[in-house]
Design an enzyme around this catalytic site. Structure first.
Site, PDB file in Angstrom:
ATOM      1  N   GLY A 132      29.591 -11.422  35.331  1.00 42.84           N
ATOM      2  CA  GLY A 132      29.255 -12.636  36.071  1.00 42.84           C
ATOM      3  C   GLY A 132      30.031 -12.703  37.366  1.00 42.84           C
TER       4      GLY A 132
ATOM      5  N   GLY B  31      33.066 -13.179  39.404  1.00 43.94           N
ATOM      6  CA  GLY B  31      34.482 -13.059  39.070  1.00 43.94           C
ATOM      7  C   GLY B  31      35.280 -14.322  39.328  1.00 43.94           C
TER       8      GLY B  31
ATOM      9  NE  ARG C 289      35.294 -10.926  44.187  1.00 37.71           N
ATOM     10  CZ  ARG C 289      34.653 -10.571  43.081  1.00 37.71           C
ATOM     11  NH1 ARG C 289      34.492  -9.301  42.800  1.00 37.71           N
ATOM     12  NH2 ARG C 289      34.189 -11.472  42.270  1.00 37.71           N
ATOM     13  CB  VAL C 290      41.421  -9.378  43.066  1.00 36.43           C
ATOM     14  CG1 VAL C 290      41.725  -9.005  41.620  1.00 36.43           C
ATOM     15  CG2 VAL C 290      42.424  -8.706  44.003  1.00 36.43           C
ATOM     16  CB  SER C 291      36.667  -7.590  40.271  1.00 41.99           C
ATOM     17  OG  SER C 291      36.021  -7.738  39.035  1.00 41.99           O
ATOM     18  CG  ASP C 292      35.666 -11.015  36.343  1.00 39.98           C
ATOM     19  OD1 ASP C 292      34.960 -10.653  37.298  1.00 39.98           O
ATOM     20  OD2 ASP C 292      35.355 -10.859  35.156  1.00 39.98           O
TER      21      ASP C 292
ATOM     22  CB  THR D 252      30.471  -6.326  35.066  1.00 38.12           C
ATOM     23  OG1 THR D 252      30.826  -6.878  36.335  1.00 38.12           O
ATOM     24  CG2 THR D 252      31.756  -5.914  34.365  1.00 38.12           C
TER      25      THR D 252
HETATM   26  N1  GLY Z   1      32.458  -9.740  37.377  1.00 37.68           N
HETATM   27  C1  GLY Z   1      32.524  -8.789  38.384  1.00 37.68           C
HETATM   28  C2  GLY Z   1      33.034  -9.314  39.639  1.00 37.68           C
HETATM   29  O1  GLY Z   1      32.824 -10.470  39.991  1.00 37.68           O
HETATM   30  O2  GLY Z   1      33.667  -8.578  40.334  1.00 37.68           O
END
Ligand code: GLY
Length: 284
Positions: free
Chosen positions: A208, A210, A186-189, A158
């Site tokens: 890291g 998410g 899927r939704v990223s952090d 990231t």
């Molecule tokens: N930190 C990026 C993700 O897990 O999408």
């Protein structure tokens, strides 16, 4: 006047095999980008600077954001990016946007809107309305990764930037191609306050896994703890300690309102660079 500071990261290594050559190339890229970003910060706000840095990082195919983003399980790239302006305390972001060059610039357009986080088709329609044309962010390396279907490997690149400007304003921006091979939807952090957050006291950008970062509410917790009086070091240490019970995989960069800069990761090797008037350091 505040003494400004800036810190950027290029995530954890996200290639299937990380060679010394790749590591050196990423360090060189970060050195170049931190210098450009530092120069930019001398005449721009923290907010403008973090967006500028993320755009450079998105454009570099070495990093998993914008050009060079990871490919999802159905063969499509969907990217996420967000901005948090510590001064206005506004957050904006795009989630799972396809086929644009710079997701962070689409997120920037949303900062002035009432609806500030858009996902999927809505985000793409908004981007096109704003004049962002089609752009294919695939690279040969990511196609090879995808074709080998090594989804069991950790792929956690990231990019992000936190800046403190001459007026003492903080901002954080983060952008990602996701973890690679994820289930569609899927939704990223990275476009949540767990992955990217700033206020008048502290700014944090994460990298890291998410799911772990959201489980630990990492960025928002660190910022809240500093706001409530903890030192940046204490806030980061406490938040990382809370990741241990579930072996949370996370890395952060952070700056507080006094100009203290910090990086921490739960696992090796986040690549990052920090700069203020006295120091320039490249790590990873
Ligand atoms: N930190 C990026 C993700 O897990 O999408």
């Amino acid at each position: 006047m505040t003494t400004p500071a800036v810190i950027i990261h290029g995530g954890f290594f996200s290639e299937l095999t990380t060679s010394q050559e790749t590591k050196t190339a990423k360090q060189n890229a970060l050195r170049h980008i931190i210098r450009q970003t530092w120069a930019f910060l001398q005449t721009h706000s923290a907010l403008e600077t973090t967006i500028f840095a993320c755009t450079l990082l998105e454009d570099d195919p070495l990093f998993n954001a914008g050009t060079g983003s990871q490919i999802q399980s159905d063969g499509v790239i969907r990217m996420s990016a967000s901005i948090c302006d510590g001064e206005s305390q506004k957050f904006s972001g795009v989630i799972n946007i396809e086929n644009v060059k710079n997701p962070i610039l689409v997120a920037e357009k949303l900062l002035s809107r009432e609806d500030r986080i858009l996902a999927g088709e809505g985000a793409l329609n908004f981007a096109r309305e704003q004049g962002f044309g089609p752009f294919d962010t695939r690279t040969e390396l990511r196609i090879q990764d995808y074709e080998q279907k090594k989804s069991e490997l950790v792929k956690t690149g990231t990019v992000g930037c936190v800046a403190l400007d001459h007026q003492g304003r903080l901002a954080a921006s983060t952008s990602t191609g996701g973890k690679g091979f994820e289930i569609v939807g899927r939704v990223s952090d990275s476009a949540t306050v767990a992955g990217n957050y700033a206020n008048a006291f502290c700014g944090v950008s994460t990298t890291g896994v998410g799911e772990d970062i959201v489980n630990g509410a990492v960025a928002a917790k660190i910022v809240t703890r500093v706001t409530d009086g903890m030192s940046l070091q204490q806030a980061v240490d406490k938040t990382f300690k809370e990741l241990l019970p579930f072996d949370g995989f996370a890395g952060i960069i952070a700056i507080d309102h006094q100009g203290n800069m910090m990086q921490k990761d739960s696992h090796p090797n986040i690549v990052y660079a920090m700069k203020n008037a006295g120091t320039e350091e490249i790590f990873g």
